[in-house]
Design a protein around this motif. Sequence first.
Motif: not given
Length: 409
Positions: A314-342
């Motif tokens: 993609y090509l993005f205009k820096v000026e525009k990115l600065e305008e939207i930087v504070a806007t929250k993006l949606p969060v994607h929840v992804v199922e994964k194999k996650i190493p953990y301690i029991n």
Amino acid sequence: MNFNEAKKLLEERKQAQVLEGFANLSKEEQDTLLDQIEKIDWDTIDLVQGETIVKPSIGKIEPLAAVDIKEIEARKEEFDKAGLEALSQGKVAALLLAGGMGTRLGSDKPKGELNVGLTKEIYIFQRHIECLQKVSELCGKTVPLYIMTSEKNDEETQRFFKEKNYFGYPEEDVKFFQQEMAVAVDYNGKILREEPGRLATSPNGNGGWFSSLANAGLVSDMKKRGVEWINLFAVDNVLQKICDPAFVGATLLSGKESGSKVVRKVDAHEKMGVLCKEDGKPSIVEYYEMSDEMAEARNADGELTYAFGVILNYLFKVEKLEEIVATKLPVHVVEKKIPYINDKFEVVKPEEPNGYKFEYLVVDMIRLLDDTLPYEVVRESEFAPIKNLHGVDSLDSARELLQKNGVEL
Ligand code: UTP
């Protein structure tokens, strides 16, 4: 954050398990854990509510026309000229997203260190640098390159570039910065630990790159250099053109705030995000969000109605990115194999997915922009992503495509 504050917060959030065994940790481990707890992004964890996952909703979808290959061929000279002019004035920077874990590839090393050569060494990072060297030569100015890594691969990535002497690229024009991490949870939304004194974390997706760039002070660095546009690209496409003058020129001449390289899907159900309009604005709908009806819809001429898939260039205009930087993006929840301690404090490396990771995605940034120029590229000569070792979008398929394009391996 001190222990009592952390305890209160975690108890309120029903996450008290995170502090079990805290007294047995070294002071350093305790500090790391408390620091991680302070930085938890609760907006993500709140999306897992028992068995229910809150998903972003989709608006009214309509097709979005692209500047197609025919038009690009007809206007190539005009596009090249405008693009080269901007590049020669130092207005365009390249930004490589290399913070991913490349889990499908199954290597511990950063994906960019993969050697695609057969009789000689050709690293993925090297391919991108060589591409930028060509553009820099053509426009008479070195294109600055910014590389996003993560806590997990930053040291190794920087070591590799040093070892290879930046593949001949000027070191002062290459800057690294790290993206943020997100904690992982089990299927009940409980935060997991990868060590007794460490939460299980992974890079938080490729969507937060601009705020990470800004936090690292590199947006100022860009401005000092006179950069107005950023060409964002993924590490894994070994055939892509970066800072492609015609793409830059076409986007600039269109007057739009961004450009998106797209390819025609090979079939209705190909697993790629499709560029379209959502509630009147450009948007990318992921293949798993698309209904069969939408995926299979055809125009009167038989072409797919939603034909254009994005290739993460993609090509993005820096000026525009600065305008939207504070806007929250949606969060994607992804199922994964996650190493953990029991609960016996043993490390478990699951064979099957056992929980969720949270990601912000760059595709969602498109929705925040007022407009984008979909720019079609020839698939066989610009799209060879390496996601797996074998099969679709793999090292094998990329090698084949590289050879077809005359690259000696
Ligand atoms: P992918 O979504 O293909 O993820 O990334 P990946 O980590 O490379 O591979 P898998 O899914 O674990 O097998 C697309 C691009 O986004 C970058 C990647 O480095 C790649 O260039 N990315 C992804 C990040 O920079 N940060 C992230 O958190 C995730």
